[in-house]
Scaffold this motif. Structure first.
Motif, mmCIF file in Angstrom:
data_model
loop_
_atom_site.group_PDB
_atom_site.id
_atom_site.type_symbol
_atom_site.label_atom_id
_atom_site.label_comp_id
_atom_site.label_asym_id
_atom_site.label_seq_id
_atom_site.Cartn_x
_atom_site.Cartn_y
_atom_site.Cartn_z
ATOM 1 N N PRO A 5 38.546 46.591 45.126
ATOM 2 C CA PRO A 5 38.769 45.282 44.619
ATOM 3 C C PRO A 5 39.069 45.403 42.960
ATOM 4 O O PRO A 5 38.007 45.958 42.200
ATOM 5 C CB PRO A 5 37.784 44.217 45.019
ATOM 6 C CG PRO A 5 37.362 44.831 46.429
ATOM 7 C CD PRO A 5 37.359 46.444 46.088
ATOM 8 N N GLY A 6 39.871 44.862 42.342
ATOM 9 C CA GLY A 6 40.096 45.047 41.005
ATOM 10 C C GLY A 6 40.870 46.270 40.650
ATOM 11 O O GLY A 6 41.389 46.030 39.169
ATOM 12 N N ASP A 7 41.483 46.644 41.414
ATOM 13 C CA ASP A 7 42.527 47.812 40.954
ATOM 14 C C ASP A 7 43.919 47.303 41.050
ATOM 15 O O ASP A 7 44.808 48.006 40.827
ATOM 16 C CB ASP A 7 42.251 48.904 42.235
ATOM 17 C CG ASP A 7 41.173 49.808 41.665
ATOM 18 O OD1 ASP A 7 40.786 49.843 40.525
ATOM 19 O OD2 ASP A 7 40.708 50.642 42.594
ATOM 20 N N ARG A 8 44.082 46.047 41.562
ATOM 21 C CA ARG A 8 45.402 45.439 41.267
ATOM 22 C C ARG A 8 46.252 45.872 42.599
ATOM 23 O O ARG A 8 47.245 46.589 42.641
ATOM 24 C CB ARG A 8 46.172 45.871 40.102
ATOM 25 C CG ARG A 8 47.503 44.809 39.781
ATOM 26 C CD ARG A 8 48.209 45.218 38.559
ATOM 27 N NE ARG A 8 49.012 44.338 38.084
ATOM 28 C CZ ARG A 8 50.457 44.081 38.489
ATOM 29 N NH1 ARG A 8 50.912 44.722 39.429
ATOM 30 N NH2 ARG A 8 51.024 42.990 38.199
ATOM 31 N N ASP A 47 42.848 43.377 46.777
ATOM 32 C CA ASP A 47 42.321 42.090 45.940
ATOM 33 C C ASP A 47 42.515 40.867 46.930
ATOM 34 O O ASP A 47 41.435 40.285 47.098
ATOM 35 C CB ASP A 47 42.791 42.088 44.685
ATOM 36 C CG ASP A 47 42.626 43.014 43.891
ATOM 37 O OD1 ASP A 47 41.551 43.135 43.472
ATOM 38 O OD2 ASP A 47 43.622 44.106 43.361
ATOM 39 N N ALA A 95 43.836 35.230 44.502
ATOM 40 C CA ALA A 95 43.530 36.726 44.083
ATOM 41 C C ALA A 95 44.958 37.413 43.895
ATOM 42 O O ALA A 95 45.040 38.258 42.963
ATOM 43 C CB ALA A 95 42.814 37.252 45.391
ATOM 44 N N THR A 137 46.048 38.929 40.133
ATOM 45 C CA THR A 137 46.328 40.382 39.784
ATOM 46 C C THR A 137 47.565 40.507 38.788
ATOM 47 O O THR A 137 47.628 41.567 38.107
ATOM 48 C CB THR A 137 46.926 41.060 40.903
ATOM 49 O OG1 THR A 137 48.220 40.511 41.504
ATOM 50 C CG2 THR A 137 46.113 41.411 42.172
ATOM 51 N N MET A 169 45.649 41.826 35.776
ATOM 52 C CA MET A 169 44.661 43.147 35.892
ATOM 53 C C MET A 169 45.633 44.253 35.465
ATOM 54 O O MET A 169 46.650 44.403 35.545
ATOM 55 C CB MET A 169 44.506 43.179 37.494
ATOM 56 C CG MET A 169 43.493 42.072 37.869
ATOM 57 S SD MET A 169 43.563 42.592 39.730
ATOM 58 C CE MET A 169 42.175 41.264 40.280
#
Length: 177
Positions: free
Chosen positions: A92-95, A99, A132, A136, A139
């Motif tokens: 999660p958070g890596d686009r 996510d 979410a 992105t 991100m």
């Protein structure tokens, strides 16, 4: 979102699922249904999305082998995400599609509560997945195809995250009808 490749890949998957359903009823048991979908997507969807969905569905089927109560569906989501992270290398958070999946999974934890309302919980999961996916847009890509592109050029939300939110919304609409 994206360059259209993700959309074409998901459209190919949708057509394959439609053809599969026209050929006969799907398996009634949840684990067999998810396993059959995994095989279908691995064969017909193509691309990294097909592999990731196949991994997700294969792992998600395991908690549903002997039970299919609402808590088991939350476990299935967690198992699918864990497999995607282990084999796909994203977090999660890596686009990425993770996510949206992880945001939905957090909402689906409410299925573990006695008396949980499936449609209400799933509606919340869809809302969180959509939010979410939109997040992105801001991100830095840490995995997937977007990680090869300058972040200054990434102006749309991640296509995989958008697609996951759309799939979850379609599941909700299907259950409602």
């Amino acid at each position: 979102a994206g360059d259209g490749d993700c959309g074409h890949t998901h459209a190919r998957a949708a057509r394959a699922i439609q053809e599969w359903l026209r050929a006969g009823p799907p398996p009634a048991a949840p684990a067999q249904l998810l396993s059959a979908l995994a095989d279908l997507l691995l064969e017909k969807m193509g691309g990294s999305s097909g592999v990731l969905y196949g991994l997700f569905l294969t792992a998600a089927a395991r908690p549903l082998l002997h039970r299919s109560d609402l808590p088991a569906w939350a476990e299935a989501m967690d198992a699918g995400i864990e497999a995607m992270q282990r084999y796909g290398g994203a977090a999660p958070g890596d686009r990425t599609m993770l996510d949206s999946l992880c945001a939905a999974a957090q909402a689906l934890q409410a299925l573990r509560s006695p008396g949980a309302d499936l449609l209400r919980v799933l509606a919340t999961a869809v809302e969180r997945a959509e939010a979410a996916a939109e997040a992105t847009r801001q991100m830095e890509a840490g995995a997937g195809r977007a990680s090869y592109i300058s972040s200054a050029q990434l102006q749309q939300p991640d296509p995989g995250a958008v697609a996951v939110a759309a799939v979850l919304k379609a599941v909700l609409e299907g259950l409602r009808s």
